[in-house]
Motif scaffolding. Structure first.
Motif, short mmCIF file in Angstrom:
data_model
loop_
_atom_site.label_atom_id
_atom_site.label_comp_id
_atom_site.label_asym_id
_atom_site.label_seq_id
_atom_site.Cartn_x
_atom_site.Cartn_y
_atom_site.Cartn_z
N UNK A 1 0.81 -1.22 0.00
CA UNK A 1 0.00 0.00 0.00
C UNK A 1 0.84 1.27 0.00
N UNK A 2 2.16 1.12 -0.03
CA UNK A 2 3.02 2.29 -0.09
C UNK A 2 3.42 2.87 1.25
N UNK A 3 3.01 2.26 2.34
CA UNK A 3 3.35 2.79 3.65
C UNK A 3 4.86 2.75 3.89
N UNK A 4 5.50 1.64 3.55
CA UNK A 4 6.95 1.53 3.74
C UNK A 4 7.70 2.57 2.93
N UNK A 5 7.29 2.78 1.69
CA UNK A 5 7.93 3.79 0.85
C UNK A 5 7.72 5.19 1.42
N UNK A 6 6.55 5.47 1.93
CA UNK A 6 6.28 6.79 2.51
C UNK A 6 7.16 7.04 3.73
N UNK A 7 7.26 6.04 4.58
CA UNK A 7 8.11 6.18 5.77
C UNK A 7 9.56 6.36 5.37
N UNK A 8 10.05 5.53 4.44
CA UNK A 8 11.44 5.65 3.99
C UNK A 8 11.72 7.01 3.36
N UNK A 9 10.81 7.50 2.53
CA UNK A 9 11.02 8.82 1.92
C UNK A 9 11.18 9.89 2.98
N UNK A 10 10.37 9.84 4.00
CA UNK A 10 10.44 10.84 5.08
C UNK A 10 11.76 10.75 5.83
N UNK A 11 12.13 9.54 6.22
CA UNK A 11 13.38 9.35 6.96
C UNK A 11 14.58 9.71 6.10
N UNK A 12 14.58 9.27 4.85
CA UNK A 12 15.73 9.52 3.97
C UNK A 12 15.86 10.99 3.60
N UNK B 1 24.15 5.85 0.71
CA UNK B 1 24.86 7.12 0.95
C UNK B 1 23.89 8.29 0.84
N UNK B 2 24.25 9.42 1.40
CA UNK B 2 23.38 10.59 1.30
C UNK B 2 23.09 10.95 -0.15
N UNK B 3 21.84 11.24 -0.43
CA UNK B 3 21.47 11.69 -1.76
C UNK B 3 21.39 10.61 -2.82
N UNK B 4 21.47 9.34 -2.42
CA UNK B 4 21.36 8.26 -3.42
C UNK B 4 20.01 8.38 -4.11
N UNK B 5 20.03 8.24 -5.40
CA UNK B 5 18.80 8.41 -6.19
C UNK B 5 17.80 7.32 -5.88
N UNK B 6 16.58 7.73 -5.66
CA UNK B 6 15.48 6.77 -5.50
C UNK B 6 14.92 6.45 -6.87
N UNK B 7 14.59 5.19 -7.06
CA UNK B 7 13.85 4.80 -8.26
C UNK B 7 12.41 5.26 -8.07
N UNK B 8 11.65 5.32 -9.10
CA UNK B 8 10.24 5.71 -9.00
C UNK B 8 9.51 4.66 -8.19
N UNK B 9 8.86 5.05 -7.08
CA UNK B 9 8.13 4.11 -6.22
C UNK B 9 6.65 4.33 -6.28
#
Length: 77
Positions: free
Chosen positions: A14-25, A69-77
């Motif tokens: 449902x995208x919850x993990x991605x949402x949490x990771x985006x916030x933390x990252x 590492x800091x600023x590592x590119x995220x793939x489209x989630x």
């Protein structure tokens, strides 16, 4: 340090993990911090972390150790 939270099957995908990771990252990127974690070998969560820029640093018979590492590119989630 975050604790381990096993996902509930009915909440996966449902995208919850991605949402949490985006916030933390976003916060760790702003502080130029490298993030490390481990995931059980064979876990589907590994794909989630790879989509967010984590790469494998090491493995043992049970775990896969990943870093981002800091600023590592995220793939489209």
């Amino acid at each position: 340090m975050a604790g381990a939270l096993p996902p509930r099957a009915h909440r996966q995908g449902r995208g919850l993990g991605s949402a949490v990771l985006r916030s933390v990252l976003a916060r760790t990127d702003a502080q130029a911090m490298t993030v490390g974690l481990n995931v059980l070998r064979g876990s589907a969560a590994r794909r989630l972390y790879e989509r967010h820029g984590f790469t494998v640093e090491a493995q043992d018979p049970i775990d896969v150790f990943m870093v981002r590492p800091p600023g590592a590119a995220d793939a489209k989630t």
